[in-house]
Structure formats: C-alpha cells, structure tokens
Design a protein around this motif. Structure first.
Motif, PDB file in Angstrom:
ATOM      1  N   VAL A   1       0.922  -1.171  -0.147  1.00 43.20           N
ATOM      2  CA  VAL A   1       0.075   0.026   0.262  1.00 43.20           C
ATOM      3  C   VAL A   1       0.903   1.326  -0.029  1.00 43.20           C
ATOM      4  CG1 VAL A   1      -1.730   1.120   1.248  1.00 43.20           C
ATOM      5  CG2 VAL A   1      -1.780  -1.233   1.381  1.00 43.20           C
ATOM      6  N   ILE A   2       0.873   2.019  -0.981  1.00 38.36           N
ATOM      7  CA  ILE A   2       1.390   3.408  -1.189  1.00 38.36           C
ATOM      8  C   ILE A   2       0.533   4.614  -0.888  1.00 38.36           C
ATOM      9  CG2 ILE A   2       2.884   5.049  -2.505  1.00 38.36           C
ATOM     10  CD1 ILE A   2       3.416   2.762  -4.159  1.00 38.36           C
ATOM     11  N   ASP A   3       0.838   4.845   0.586  1.00 37.04           N
ATOM     12  CA  ASP A   3      -0.231   6.034   1.199  1.00 37.04           C
ATOM     13  C   ASP A   3       0.820   7.302   1.483  1.00 37.04           C
ATOM     14  OD1 ASP A   3      -1.887   7.352   2.702  1.00 37.04           O
ATOM     15  OD2 ASP A   3      -2.066   5.971   4.399  1.00 37.04           O
ATOM     16  N   LYS A   4       0.915   7.997   0.381  1.00 38.03           N
ATOM     17  CA  LYS A   4       1.823   9.207   0.223  1.00 38.03           C
ATOM     18  C   LYS A   4       1.061  10.448   1.132  1.00 38.03           C
ATOM     19  CE  LYS A   4       4.474  11.819  -3.117  1.00 38.03           C
ATOM     20  NZ  LYS A   4       4.677  12.106  -4.397  1.00 38.03           N
ATOM     21  N   HIS A   5      -0.098  10.213   1.490  1.00 34.62           N
ATOM     22  CA  HIS A   5      -0.832  11.382   1.938  1.00 34.62           C
ATOM     23  C   HIS A   5      -0.943  11.035   3.410  1.00 34.62           C
ATOM     24  CE1 HIS A   5      -1.656  13.399  -1.841  1.00 34.62           C
ATOM     25  NE2 HIS A   5      -1.815  12.248  -2.365  1.00 34.62           N
ATOM     26  N   SER A   6      -0.497   9.878   3.861  1.00 32.49           N
ATOM     27  CA  SER A   6      -0.647   9.424   5.239  1.00 32.49           C
ATOM     28  C   SER A   6      -2.159   9.443   5.799  1.00 32.49           C
ATOM     29  CB  SER A   6       0.021  10.314   6.289  1.00 32.49           C
ATOM     30  OG  SER A   6       1.419  10.330   5.772  1.00 32.49           O
ATOM     31  N   SER A   7      -3.173   8.854   4.924  1.00 30.45           N
ATOM     32  CA  SER A   7      -4.531   9.004   5.149  1.00 30.45           C
ATOM     33  C   SER A   7      -4.811   7.811   6.211  1.00 30.45           C
ATOM     34  CB  SER A   7      -5.360   8.619   3.948  1.00 30.45           C
ATOM     35  OG  SER A   7      -4.926   7.303   3.242  1.00 30.45           O
ATOM     36  N   ASN A   8      -4.473   6.807   5.960  1.00 30.38           N
ATOM     37  CA  ASN A   8      -4.540   5.514   7.007  1.00 30.38           C
ATOM     38  C   ASN A   8      -5.862   5.177   6.643  1.00 30.38           C
ATOM     39  OD1 ASN A   8      -1.952   5.333   8.557  1.00 30.38           O
ATOM     40  ND2 ASN A   8      -2.708   7.010   9.567  1.00 30.38           N
TER      41      ASN A   8
ATOM     42  N   THR B   1       5.982  -8.067  -4.546  1.00 23.61           N
ATOM     43  CA  THR B   1       4.715  -7.473  -4.554  1.00 23.61           C
ATOM     44  C   THR B   1       4.088  -8.099  -5.789  1.00 23.61           C
ATOM     45  OG1 THR B   1       5.498  -5.461  -3.691  1.00 23.61           O
ATOM     46  CG2 THR B   1       3.428  -5.199  -4.732  1.00 23.61           C
ATOM     47  N   ASP B   2       2.824  -8.536  -5.318  1.00 28.81           N
ATOM     48  CA  ASP B   2       1.843  -9.144  -6.577  1.00 28.81           C
ATOM     49  C   ASP B   2       0.874  -7.922  -6.843  1.00 28.81           C
ATOM     50  OD1 ASP B   2       2.495 -11.783  -6.560  1.00 28.81           O
ATOM     51  OD2 ASP B   2       1.903 -11.683  -4.414  1.00 28.81           O
ATOM     52  N   VAL B   3       0.398  -7.009  -5.716  1.00 27.02           N
ATOM     53  CA  VAL B   3      -0.502  -6.003  -6.319  1.00 27.02           C
ATOM     54  C   VAL B   3      -0.083  -4.856  -5.476  1.00 27.02           C
ATOM     55  CG1 VAL B   3      -2.930  -5.200  -5.977  1.00 27.02           C
ATOM     56  CG2 VAL B   3      -2.536  -7.483  -6.752  1.00 27.02           C
ATOM     57  N   PHE B   4      -0.083  -3.502  -5.955  1.00 31.25           N
ATOM     58  CA  PHE B   4       0.375  -2.491  -5.485  1.00 31.25           C
ATOM     59  C   PHE B   4      -1.074  -1.535  -5.193  1.00 31.25           C
ATOM     60  CE2 PHE B   4       4.437  -2.992  -7.168  1.00 31.25           C
ATOM     61  CZ  PHE B   4       5.235  -2.384  -6.041  1.00 31.25           C
ATOM     62  N   ILE B   5      -1.549  -1.117  -4.277  1.00 35.18           N
ATOM     63  CA  ILE B   5      -2.571  -0.203  -3.771  1.00 35.18           C
ATOM     64  C   ILE B   5      -2.209   1.222  -3.538  1.00 35.18           C
ATOM     65  CG2 ILE B   5      -4.613   0.190  -2.400  1.00 35.18           C
ATOM     66  CD1 ILE B   5      -4.791  -2.639  -1.577  1.00 35.18           C
TER      67      ILE B   5
ATOM     68  N   PHE C   1      -3.552 -12.106   3.141  1.00 39.04           N
ATOM     69  CA  PHE C   1      -2.483 -11.307   2.297  1.00 39.04           C
ATOM     70  C   PHE C   1      -1.324 -10.883   3.585  1.00 39.04           C
ATOM     71  CE2 PHE C   1      -6.510  -9.427   0.139  1.00 39.04           C
ATOM     72  CZ  PHE C   1      -6.507 -10.639  -0.772  1.00 39.04           C
ATOM     73  N   HIS C   2      -0.260 -10.716   2.830  1.00 32.29           N
ATOM     74  CA  HIS C   2       0.851 -10.016   3.422  1.00 32.29           C
ATOM     75  C   HIS C   2       1.019  -8.371   3.054  1.00 32.29           C
ATOM     76  CE1 HIS C   2       5.031  -8.562   4.314  1.00 32.29           C
ATOM     77  NE2 HIS C   2       4.793  -9.321   5.595  1.00 32.29           N
ATOM     78  N   ILE C   3       0.492  -7.644   3.897  1.00 31.83           N
ATOM     79  CA  ILE C   3       0.450  -6.146   3.774  1.00 31.83           C
ATOM     80  C   ILE C   3       1.544  -5.186   4.197  1.00 31.83           C
ATOM     81  CG2 ILE C   3      -1.088  -4.397   3.800  1.00 31.83           C
ATOM     82  CD1 ILE C   3      -3.255  -5.911   4.165  1.00 31.83           C
ATOM     83  N   ASN C   4       2.238  -4.649   3.636  1.00 31.74           N
ATOM     84  CA  ASN C   4       3.200  -3.539   3.687  1.00 31.74           C
ATOM     85  C   ASN C   4       2.916  -2.153   3.280  1.00 31.74           C
ATOM     86  OD1 ASN C   4       5.805  -2.609   4.521  1.00 31.74           O
ATOM     87  ND2 ASN C   4       6.553  -2.720   2.462  1.00 31.74           N
ATOM     88  N   THR C   5       2.844  -1.136   4.084  1.00 32.28           N
ATOM     89  CA  THR C   5       2.757   0.221   3.885  1.00 32.28           C
ATOM     90  C   THR C   5       3.944   0.998   3.721  1.00 32.28           C
ATOM     91  OG1 THR C   5       0.456  -0.077   5.146  1.00 32.28           O
ATOM     92  CG2 THR C   5       1.409   2.370   4.625  1.00 32.28           C
ATOM     93  N   LEU C   6       3.905   1.885   2.461  1.00 32.40           N
ATOM     94  CA  LEU C   6       5.079   2.818   2.421  1.00 32.40           C
ATOM     95  C   LEU C   6       4.378   4.021   2.173  1.00 32.40           C
ATOM     96  CD1 LEU C   6       7.096   0.475  -0.241  1.00 32.40           C
ATOM     97  CD2 LEU C   6       7.437   0.509   2.119  1.00 32.40           C
ATOM     98  N   PHE C   7       5.439   5.031   2.121  1.00 27.81           N
ATOM     99  CA  PHE C   7       4.875   6.659   2.001  1.00 27.81           C
ATOM    100  C   PHE C   7       5.277   7.103   0.678  1.00 27.81           C
ATOM    101  CE2 PHE C   7       4.602   5.674   6.542  1.00 27.81           C
ATOM    102  CZ  PHE C   7       3.394   6.045   6.786  1.00 27.81           C
ATOM    103  N   ASP C   8       5.797   6.222  -0.107  1.00 25.21           N
ATOM    104  CA  ASP C   8       6.186   6.514  -1.530  1.00 25.21           C
ATOM    105  C   ASP C   8       6.584   5.569  -2.253  1.00 25.21           C
ATOM    106  OD1 ASP C   8       6.585   8.297  -3.709  1.00 25.21           O
ATOM    107  OD2 ASP C   8       7.886   9.608  -2.637  1.00 25.21           O
ATOM    108  N   ILE C   9       6.601   5.661  -3.601  1.00 27.09           N
ATOM    109  CA  ILE C   9       7.112   4.431  -4.474  1.00 27.09           C
ATOM    110  C   ILE C   9       8.565   4.119  -4.094  1.00 27.09           C
ATOM    111  CG2 ILE C   9       7.911   3.846  -6.922  1.00 27.09           C
ATOM    112  CD1 ILE C   9       5.596   5.637  -7.710  1.00 27.09           C
ATOM    113  N   PRO C  10       8.880   2.734  -3.898  1.00 22.54           N
ATOM    114  CA  PRO C  10      10.127   2.126  -3.465  1.00 22.54           C
ATOM    115  C   PRO C  10      10.892   2.513  -4.807  1.00 22.54           C
ATOM    116  CG  PRO C  10       8.727   0.454  -3.773  1.00 22.54           C
ATOM    117  CD  PRO C  10       7.935   1.656  -3.782  1.00 22.54           C
ATOM    118  N   SER C  11      12.352   2.642  -4.417  1.00 20.91           N
ATOM    119  CA  SER C  11      13.346   2.908  -5.659  1.00 20.91           C
ATOM    120  C   SER C  11      14.652   1.756  -5.069  1.00 20.91           C
ATOM    121  CB  SER C  11      13.614   3.986  -5.775  1.00 20.91           C
ATOM    122  OG  SER C  11      14.784   4.097  -6.913  1.00 20.91           O
TER     123      SER C  11
END
Length: 248
Positions: free
Chosen positions: A7-14, A44-48, A27-37
């Motif tokens: 889950v990419i939550d750039k706006h920290s909406s939760n 990752t199977d699916v990005f949200i 599911f195994h869920i991981n949260t990031l605050f920007d696109i990983p580089s």
C-alpha cells in the motif's frame, strides 16, 4: 499461497487501516509512503495507491509505478468520478475504486490481479522460452495467451496491460459477434454501463493503435455506432510448437 500487497499511502490517510487490522483474506500487507526505488516486483503481487484523502488522485504515482512494474495496480480515490476512472486506466492502473471501499470487493480484485501478476512474472517476454501455452493467430498477428504479448506481422512484440489483453481476448472469443459496451464493461469490471462511460471506447482506441487498425475497409475492430463493436478477424488458436510444463 499468500499474496504480497504493498500500500502506497503518500498522504498518510490511513484509510485502509481497517483492512490491515481486519485482514482475514490471507494477504501480507506492507505500507510505504512513496514509491520504492528500485521497485521490487518479485516481492509485490499488487500495489494499492491510496489517494482517498487527496483532493485529486495522484496519477503521476500510477504512471511512475507502471513504468517500472508489471504488478497489479489498484488506485483508491475520494470520489466515484468517471473522469478519474478513465485517467487512472490511461496512466496504467488496472482498477479504480472510490470511497467507501468494500473490503470483500477489494479482496476479490486483489486476488484477480495477483493471479495475472504472478503469471506475467513467471513467463517474461522471451520468445525463445519454452512454455505450455496457446497462441491466437489472426490476420498475421499473434497473441500469446499466457505472456499477454502481442506480436505484429513484422515481428514487433508489445506487452499488453491486463485490461487491454482481457478486452482483446473477449473480442477474439466472440469474433464476428456484436459485443455491446454494456457486455464488455460487465465482463471487464463487473459494473453497469452508463451512456457517459467512455471506458470501453478508450480501451478500444488503445487496441486499435497497437493493431494499427485505422483503415475502415480492412478494420479488425468495427464500430456499430451507439451499440458496441464487432471483431471481424478470422482466428485460430493453436498450441505452441515447443510445449513444456509450467513452473509451479
């Protein structure tokens, strides 16, 4: 097999915090605050992309992620806006959902995209690779039904996004039949069609561009104005001449 969700939550909406807490979907869920580089598609199977609290969806995130990844992409927006849906698809998203999100629907869409994502990763664009696959031949074109790769009469290869590939396979399986916009939209996205909905027309336009299908007299995809489309090509599905067992 457990699917890996980022889950990419750039706006920290939760906004999806309850999906994390009440996740009984395996599911195994991981949260990031920007696109990983760099983007690690193997993990990752699916990005949200969660834009549920932003005034407007951040389509640049979708475009950047698609340029690096073949994984499924679901964009979650604040409003159910048809224009946002179309732009999201144009930028490379596979699905667009608006608040409030039904977690069971989200789970089903994740699983559907995850299956396509893993199949794509297991069968990269290597024409010399051996695979137990089928290839659909039509008017000099070839569509690899496992790798989702379109091969032109001159040998040029094009990897099709999931929604374009699915639409083309629907047309191939219903060649010389009138397919209404309503039927196509329901098959692709399981939702009702409205006269203002241009999703199918936009996808047809993308397919025509890839098929160089602009000559009305020899068009593969014919428009029935106000109704839908007819795929006029003659096709055959034949086995790959060098089959081998799929990896599991």
């Amino acid at each position: 097999m457990c699917m890996n969700i980022t889950v990419i939550d750039k706006h920290s909406s939760n906004y999806l915090s309850n999906f994390h807490k009440e996740n009984g979907f395996g599911f195994h869920i991981n949260t990031l605050f920007d696109i990983p580089s760099p983007v690690n598609t193997e993990q990752t199977d699916v990005f949200i992309i969660d834009c549920s609290t932003a005034r407007h969806p951040d389509f640049s995130l979708t475009r950047e992620l698609r340029s690096h990844s073949r994984s499924g992409i679901i964009l979650i927006g604040k409003k159910n806006n048809p224009d946002d849906l179309i732009v999201a698809l144009e930028m490379g998203a596979d699905e667009y959902l608006a608040q409030p999100v039904n977690y069971r629907e989200l789970s089903a869409r994740i699983r559907n995209l995850g299956r396509w994502s893993r199949m794509s990763l297991e069968h990269p664009d290597n024409t010399n690779a051996k695979t137990d696959t089928q290839v659909s031949h039509f008017d000099g074109w070839q569509l690899d039904l496992v790798r989702q790769v379109l091969k032109s009469p001159t040998g040029q290869l094009t990897k099709l996004p999931k929604n374009e590939f699915t639409l083309l396979t629907i047309l191939l399986n219903n060649r010389n039949k009138l397919m209404t916009r309503e039927a196509l939209l329901n098959s692709l996205y399981h939702r009702e069609w409205h006269p203002s909905d241009r999703t199918i027309d936009m996808l047809i336009g993308k397919l025509r561009k890839k098929l160089n299908d602009y000559q009305k007299e020899t068009a593969l995809i014919n428009t029935v104005y106000g109704v839908g489309y007819i795929f006029a090509a003659q096709t055959d599905v034949v086995p790959n001449p060098t089959p081998a067992p799929l990896k599991t």
